[in-house]
Design an enzyme around this catalytic site. Structure first.
Site, short mmCIF file in Angstrom:
data_model
loop_
_atom_site.label_atom_id
_atom_site.label_comp_id
_atom_site.label_asym_id
_atom_site.label_seq_id
_atom_site.Cartn_x
_atom_site.Cartn_y
_atom_site.Cartn_z
N GLU A 96 32.61 28.55 31.76
CA GLU A 96 33.59 27.47 31.60
C GLU A 96 34.40 27.24 32.86
O GLU A 96 34.64 28.14 33.65
CB GLU A 96 34.50 27.77 30.42
CG GLU A 96 35.19 29.10 30.51
CD GLU A 96 35.87 29.49 29.21
OE1 GLU A 96 35.18 29.49 28.18
OE2 GLU A 96 37.06 29.78 29.23
N CYS A 112 39.89 25.22 37.80
CA CYS A 112 39.90 26.66 37.53
C CYS A 112 38.45 27.11 37.31
O CYS A 112 37.75 26.56 36.46
CB CYS A 112 40.75 26.91 36.28
SG CYS A 112 40.65 28.59 35.66
N CYS A 119 32.90 39.57 31.28
CA CYS A 119 33.77 40.35 32.18
C CYS A 119 33.73 41.82 31.77
O CYS A 119 33.75 42.12 30.59
CB CYS A 119 35.20 39.83 32.10
SG CYS A 119 36.33 40.63 33.27
N CYS A 123 40.34 43.51 29.12
CA CYS A 123 41.78 43.42 28.83
C CYS A 123 41.96 43.17 27.32
O CYS A 123 41.22 42.39 26.72
CB CYS A 123 42.42 42.28 29.63
SG CYS A 123 42.35 42.59 31.41
N CYS A 126 42.38 39.47 26.05
CA CYS A 126 41.59 38.40 26.67
C CYS A 126 40.33 38.08 25.88
O CYS A 126 39.60 38.98 25.46
CB CYS A 126 41.21 38.82 28.09
SG CYS A 126 40.15 37.62 28.91
N GLY A 169 35.82 36.28 33.98
CA GLY A 169 35.34 37.26 34.94
C GLY A 169 36.39 37.79 35.90
O GLY A 169 37.50 37.25 35.99
N GLU A 170 36.02 38.86 36.59
CA GLU A 170 36.91 39.48 37.57
C GLU A 170 36.39 39.19 38.98
O GLU A 170 35.39 39.76 39.42
CB GLU A 170 36.96 41.00 37.30
CG GLU A 170 37.64 41.81 38.38
CD GLU A 170 39.00 41.27 38.84
OE1 GLU A 170 39.82 40.90 38.01
OE2 GLU A 170 39.21 41.20 40.07
N LEU A 225 49.48 41.59 36.38
CA LEU A 225 50.17 42.87 36.17
C LEU A 225 50.40 43.14 34.67
O LEU A 225 49.98 44.16 34.15
CB LEU A 225 51.49 42.87 36.96
CG LEU A 225 52.21 44.20 37.05
CD1 LEU A 225 51.36 45.26 37.75
CD2 LEU A 225 53.54 44.04 37.79
N HIS A 226 51.08 42.27 34.01
CA HIS A 226 51.26 42.27 32.54
C HIS A 226 52.06 43.42 31.95
O HIS A 226 52.32 43.43 30.73
CB HIS A 226 49.91 42.20 31.81
CG HIS A 226 49.00 41.10 32.27
ND1 HIS A 226 49.46 39.88 32.69
CD2 HIS A 226 47.65 41.04 32.38
CE1 HIS A 226 48.43 39.12 33.04
NE2 HIS A 226 47.32 39.81 32.86
N CYS A 342 41.37 31.47 29.39
CA CYS A 342 40.23 32.31 29.74
C CYS A 342 39.35 32.70 28.54
O CYS A 342 39.82 33.33 27.61
CB CYS A 342 40.80 33.57 30.39
SG CYS A 342 39.60 34.67 31.07
N1 SAH Z 1 40.07 38.68 35.86
C1 SAH Z 1 41.06 38.00 36.63
C2 SAH Z 1 40.99 36.48 36.54
C3 SAH Z 1 40.67 35.83 35.23
S1 SAH Z 1 41.88 35.76 33.97
C4 SAH Z 1 42.43 38.48 36.27
O1 SAH Z 1 42.56 39.30 35.37
O2 SAH Z 1 43.39 38.10 36.94
C5 SAH Z 1 43.16 34.72 34.58
C6 SAH Z 1 44.52 35.04 33.96
O3 SAH Z 1 44.55 34.68 32.58
C7 SAH Z 1 44.84 36.54 34.02
O4 SAH Z 1 46.18 36.75 34.43
C8 SAH Z 1 44.64 36.95 32.58
O5 SAH Z 1 45.30 38.12 32.29
C9 SAH Z 1 45.15 35.72 31.84
N2 SAH Z 1 44.77 35.65 30.43
C10 SAH Z 1 43.69 36.15 29.83
N3 SAH Z 1 43.72 35.90 28.51
C11 SAH Z 1 44.85 35.23 28.26
C12 SAH Z 1 45.45 34.69 27.10
N4 SAH Z 1 44.88 34.80 25.91
N5 SAH Z 1 46.65 34.06 27.23
C13 SAH Z 1 47.23 33.92 28.45
N6 SAH Z 1 46.71 34.40 29.58
C14 SAH Z 1 45.54 35.05 29.50
#
Ligand code: SAH
Length: 359
Positions: A96, A112, A119, A123, A126, A169-170, A225-226, A342
């Site tokens: 996507e 984007c 991936c 997380c 995600c 993906g990462e 970071l989260h 994502c």
């Molecule tokens: N893997 C990379 C890039 C892809 S995700 C990364 O982790 O940065 C892009 C961003 O979307 C990341 O910050 C990820 O944590 C966030 N993300 C993933 N799922 C999400 C969701 N359900 N709501 C909001 N942000 C989300």
């Protein structure tokens, strides 16, 4: 059929393409002409490249292609500010990409892009994680997403201002292809997007952050970071067990110091998980004296049961950071009604397929 695999032009840097064209006994300027047709005019079929001699067009069509990503499905947000694409690849996988219009300058947009099918980072919140990891995307499959989104509908890439590597993906686990795609997207003869307007977001692959720093590409680095402490981050972003917060902050500080570029810290706010006042205080402490900007992202609801905090809690979290001298904003989430976050499109596609819908 014994057909040699065609080379996708979208994955070639201009100098590489020029060499291949010269190997065919042609002049290098032909490569620039063809590059222009593909990236500036969105023409993917050699037959349509009218200033190229027809014999050469036929020879090109045997050796090259520019069709890696095909729009399989698209959905437009109710406010028309975001368009989400499901793009099919040659092997049948679907990825996507999202086109997001600037809310202030409506003629400008960001694309984007995804960097992997699925991936491996897993997380907790995600949607892409639910797919598992399937494979890395090639550089052509990354730039091809920009091409597909840019030339959709309007038939002109005009207005493309930013590219963010925040889809599925990462990126830093597909390092070489990502770096190559950044160079192509930046190339003046291709999309000509300035390095400063390209953002690569990572879940925190510390050694690759340092490698990226040495590429001499003034792009924006975003770190997902989260959580302000390891115990919580271990649960939300399991990669933290390998590269913990201390190690990541070291990488980020070095990156910012060496490149002079402000790093974006992404922090998805999840109700009752990482949104306490004490989390904000700890985060401010962690980030003090770091050249950074915090992007607070209200959680987009997924299957996992997590949800966004109330608006008042989000602004309280932000205010704690700002009062501590940390630059912070809340990301306005466009495209929520089309599940533009994502991995969310994939879920929708799977559901539609299960329902027997023809997509
Ligand atoms: N893997 C990379 C890039 C892809 S995700 C990364 O982790 O940065 C892009 C961003 O979307 C990341 O910050 C990820 O944590 C966030 N993300 C993933 N799922 C999400 C969701 N359900 N709501 C909001 N942000 C989300």
């Amino acid at each position: 059929m014994n057909e040699e695999k065609k080379i996708d032009i979208c994955g070639l840097e201009l100098n590489e393409f020029e060499s291949l064209i010269e190997e065919m006994g042609e002049k290098a300027f032909r490569a620039r002409q063809i590059y222009g047709w593909v990236f500036n005019a969105g023409v993917r079929d050699f037959a349509g490249m009218t200033d190229i001699p027809s014999q050469l067009r036929a020879r090109l069509a045997v050796r090259f292609s520019a069709e890696t990503c095909r729009v399989e499905r698209k959905s437009v947000a109710g406010d028309k500010m975001a368009v989400k694409y499901a793009l099919s690849l040659a092997d049948g996988n679907v990825i996507e990409a999202v086109k997001i219009y600037d809310s202030e300058k409506l003629d400008k947009y960001t694309v984007c892009v995804s960097t992997q099918v699925g991936c491996p980072v897993n997380c907790a919140f995600c949607q892409t994680a639910k797919m598992g990891f399937i494979r890395n995307l090639s550089a052509a499959e990354i730039t091809g997403q920009v091409l597909a989104a840019a030339f959709d509908a309007e038939g002109s890439a005009e207005g493309l201002s930013n590219v963010v590597y925040m889809g599925m993906g990462e990126p830093l686990l597909n390092y070489d292809n990502v770096v190559k795609s950044v160079k192509i997207i930046n190339c003046p003869k291709a999309f000509n997007v300035s390095m400063r307007k390209i953002t690569v977001s990572t879940a925190g692959v510390a050694p690759m952050i340092k490698k990226l720093m040495n590429e001499n590409m003034p792009i924006t680095l975003a770190l997902s970071l989260h959580a302000p402490a390891d115990a919580l981050r271990d649960k939300l972003v399991p990669l933290n067990r390998k590269y913990n917060i201390k190690c990541l902050m070291d990488a980020v500080k070095t990156y910012a110091r060496t490149t002079g570029r402000r790093v974006t810290i992404e922090y998805v706010l999840i109700d009752n998980v990482n949104d306490k006042k004490s989390d904000a205080v700890k985060l401010a402490e962690l980030l003090k004296n770091t050249l950074c900007h915090v992007n607070l992202i209200p959680m987009n609801k997924t299957e996992g049961g997590f949800s966004a905090p109330l608006k008042s809690k989000i602004s309280e979290f932000k205010n704690i950071l700002v009062r501590s001298g940390i630059n912070a904003t809340v990301r306005s989430s466009r495209g929520q009604d089309i599940n533009a976050a994502c991995g969310m499109l994939y879920r929708e596609m799977k559901r539609a397929r299960a329902d027997g819908e023809n997509i």
